[in-house]
Motif scaffolding. Sequence first.
Motif, PDB file in Angstrom:
ATOM      1  N   VAL A 190       0.845  -1.187   0.000  1.00  0.00           N
ATOM      2  CA  VAL A 190       0.000   0.000   0.000  1.00  0.00           C
ATOM      3  C   VAL A 190       0.883   1.240   0.000  1.00  0.00           C
ATOM      4  O   VAL A 190       2.000   1.222   0.496  1.00  0.00           O
ATOM      5  CB  VAL A 190      -0.936  -0.033   1.224  1.00  0.00           C
ATOM      6  N   SER A 191       0.347   2.361  -0.518  1.00  0.00           N
ATOM      7  CA  SER A 191       1.122   3.611  -0.668  1.00  0.00           C
ATOM      8  C   SER A 191       2.396   3.341  -1.471  1.00  0.00           C
ATOM      9  O   SER A 191       3.495   3.741  -1.090  1.00  0.00           O
ATOM     10  CB  SER A 191       1.458   4.203   0.700  1.00  0.00           C
ATOM     11  N   ASN A 192       2.209   2.651  -2.584  1.00  0.00           N
ATOM     12  CA  ASN A 192       3.357   2.197  -3.367  1.00  0.00           C
ATOM     13  C   ASN A 192       3.772   3.236  -4.407  1.00  0.00           C
ATOM     14  O   ASN A 192       3.279   4.359  -4.421  1.00  0.00           O
ATOM     15  CB  ASN A 192       3.042   0.857  -4.038  1.00  0.00           C
ATOM     16  N   GLU A 193       4.668   2.841  -5.306  1.00  0.00           N
ATOM     17  CA  GLU A 193       5.150   3.697  -6.381  1.00  0.00           C
ATOM     18  C   GLU A 193       5.132   2.930  -7.698  1.00  0.00           C
ATOM     19  O   GLU A 193       5.195   1.700  -7.709  1.00  0.00           O
ATOM     20  CB  GLU A 193       6.598   4.149  -6.122  1.00  0.00           C
ATOM     21  N   LEU A 194       5.080   3.668  -8.791  1.00  0.00           N
ATOM     22  CA  LEU A 194       5.406   3.123 -10.099  1.00  0.00           C
ATOM     23  C   LEU A 194       6.813   3.571 -10.440  1.00  0.00           C
ATOM     24  O   LEU A 194       7.176   4.730 -10.229  1.00  0.00           O
ATOM     25  CB  LEU A 194       4.442   3.628 -11.173  1.00  0.00           C
ATOM     26  N   ARG A 248      10.049   7.822 -10.911  1.00  0.00           N
ATOM     27  CA  ARG A 248       9.171   7.158  -9.948  1.00  0.00           C
ATOM     28  C   ARG A 248       7.958   8.052  -9.708  1.00  0.00           C
ATOM     29  O   ARG A 248       8.072   9.271  -9.666  1.00  0.00           O
ATOM     30  CB  ARG A 248       9.896   6.900  -8.628  1.00  0.00           C
ATOM     31  N   THR A 249       6.795   7.431  -9.540  1.00  0.00           N
ATOM     32  CA  THR A 249       5.563   8.159  -9.249  1.00  0.00           C
ATOM     33  C   THR A 249       4.859   7.498  -8.074  1.00  0.00           C
ATOM     34  O   THR A 249       4.562   6.304  -8.126  1.00  0.00           O
ATOM     35  CB  THR A 249       4.625   8.163 -10.471  1.00  0.00           C
ATOM     36  N   PRO A 250       4.585   8.241  -6.988  1.00  0.00           N
ATOM     37  CA  PRO A 250       3.925   7.647  -5.819  1.00  0.00           C
ATOM     38  C   PRO A 250       2.416   7.521  -6.006  1.00  0.00           C
ATOM     39  O   PRO A 250       1.792   8.312  -6.715  1.00  0.00           O
ATOM     40  CB  PRO A 250       4.258   8.637  -4.697  1.00  0.00           C
TER      41      PRO A 250
END
Length: 564
Positions: A451-455, A468-470
């Motif tokens: 959860v609350s991850n990133e791409l 990176r995008t949260p």
Amino acid sequence: MTEPPSPPTPPNQPAVPPGYGHLPGPPPPSAYGFPPQGDNPYAQPQPGQQPGQPPQPGQPPSAAQGPYGQQPQPGYGYPQPPTAPLGMPPAGPTPPRGRTQLLVTASVVVTLVLGTGAYFAFAGGDGDGKKPAAAGSSAPVTQPSGSPSVDKGDGKGGNGMSDADLNSGRKPGEGKVLWMKTNATELPGGGGDATGQWVVGDTVVKSLFKSLIGYGVTDGKQKWKLDFPAKVCSTPYQTTTDGKVVVAFMNGESEQASCNQLKMVDLKTGAGGWTKEIPKEGMFDIMVTPSLAITGDTVTASRVGAASAFKVSTGDRLFGSNVPEGCSPGSYAAGQGKVVAVATCADGIEELQGTDPVSGQKSWTYRFPQGWKVSKVYSVNPLVVDVKERDKSLRSIMVIGPDGKQRSQLSGEGQFTPRCDDPIVDRPLQDCWGIVVDAGSDTIVLPTEGVSNELVAFDMGTGKAKWRTPAGDKRVLVPLKAEGGKLYAYNSAADKATGGEVVSVPLGGGKPTTVLHNPSGPAAPLENSFYTPQIAFADGRLFMSSTHITGEGKDEKFLMVFGK
């Protein structure tokens, strides 16, 4: 013909890689037993290439190529999702995690737990999908098109609510539920699988138990229904350019029945084509549920110990398991105009082979070091594979060029979790999503774990992270597809009272932009309670459907479509 040199000897592996199973930076070229980048002593020369000469440069990807680098095609389709959540149970301790190499958790759990407590498994990528806008184009993807259909269905909405009821609580700026379907099919105890989903033109098609059903994308009215004599047991995620697909169904309804019957279906009209039984390819051909994949006019059917290829248009057998002497038959992966084969040889070394999708002839061979094997294939063209070391639970993601030589290994901080039907078993090869491979920008996009991850976007040429995008607090961000120079992803809701959203991010990097925000109110709990759904974003609409129907409730939600 001289024997090829022995594969390089893997160096000693670290007892525990630093940083909880990932490396803080790029490994040295042979840090995990692979040859240095670009060095494959077993790669076969391409036609017209002399031994010892560098390979001819490949065809540069067109700007209009879709995600995964495939030629544009009209159907959006997805791999068969699991019928159980992939990850942690609703309560209790976190499952143990094995050591990982670089990017992927060690084949134990693939977790996607939303802030709402729901469990999602997202369909990612376009398969051999609809023609996207050209890279850099300003063509809108949020203005849907399509024509109304003649209603041949039950006309029911969801949970006894009309579309107006579902949209009664939405706020300014939010999208709406365009329509919703509940299950009207009588199912046996235990329910029925609904693994197939394809969006072809103005029709969205779902498989359910013994049938395929086509609905109009604008209004949800049933356009057609095609019934099978027994349950549909395997579906591909790709379609042909003209919207045809091949599915497998059981050869009976007894406990001894096999999943060995193939049928071609025109998804635009619902017309059924040829039907054929998958022939045995040898004494070791164990006819378990085949994994199906389509590229061009070829459909491959891989099972344990054998694989076959057929012509989609006619059903004619093109080729079977074609492996070198001393190697056992493996599986095929297909898509984006290419086929690759995986075979295990008598010396225990696994081979990856470039395969012609019509003749089955091999164009190159990549032999892995002793003890390493292909676990999953994320894209066929460009070729991106997940490989693992059998005994030490070490893994890596490799990019292999069209000449059969390694281009790069992805490197960077983070635990990355493509969503797979079965993260424990290495076959089928193409049962993963939540990863986007875009040939036009030479980019791979993966979600980090939890959860609350990133791409995180990686350069396929260097293997290094680009941006990176949260996701945001208590949200889970999963990539769906690349189109028009942008990445599209689903961002889950932070709580049960609000809807999720579709966001876009420039493939060159930048801030995410909300493309579609699903409504609050009565629709939000329904959206957030889907159990291992399939998700597709096509022509400005978000399609979310169940992959298994229990049959226990008369208003059990089946297919939900959002738009503006």
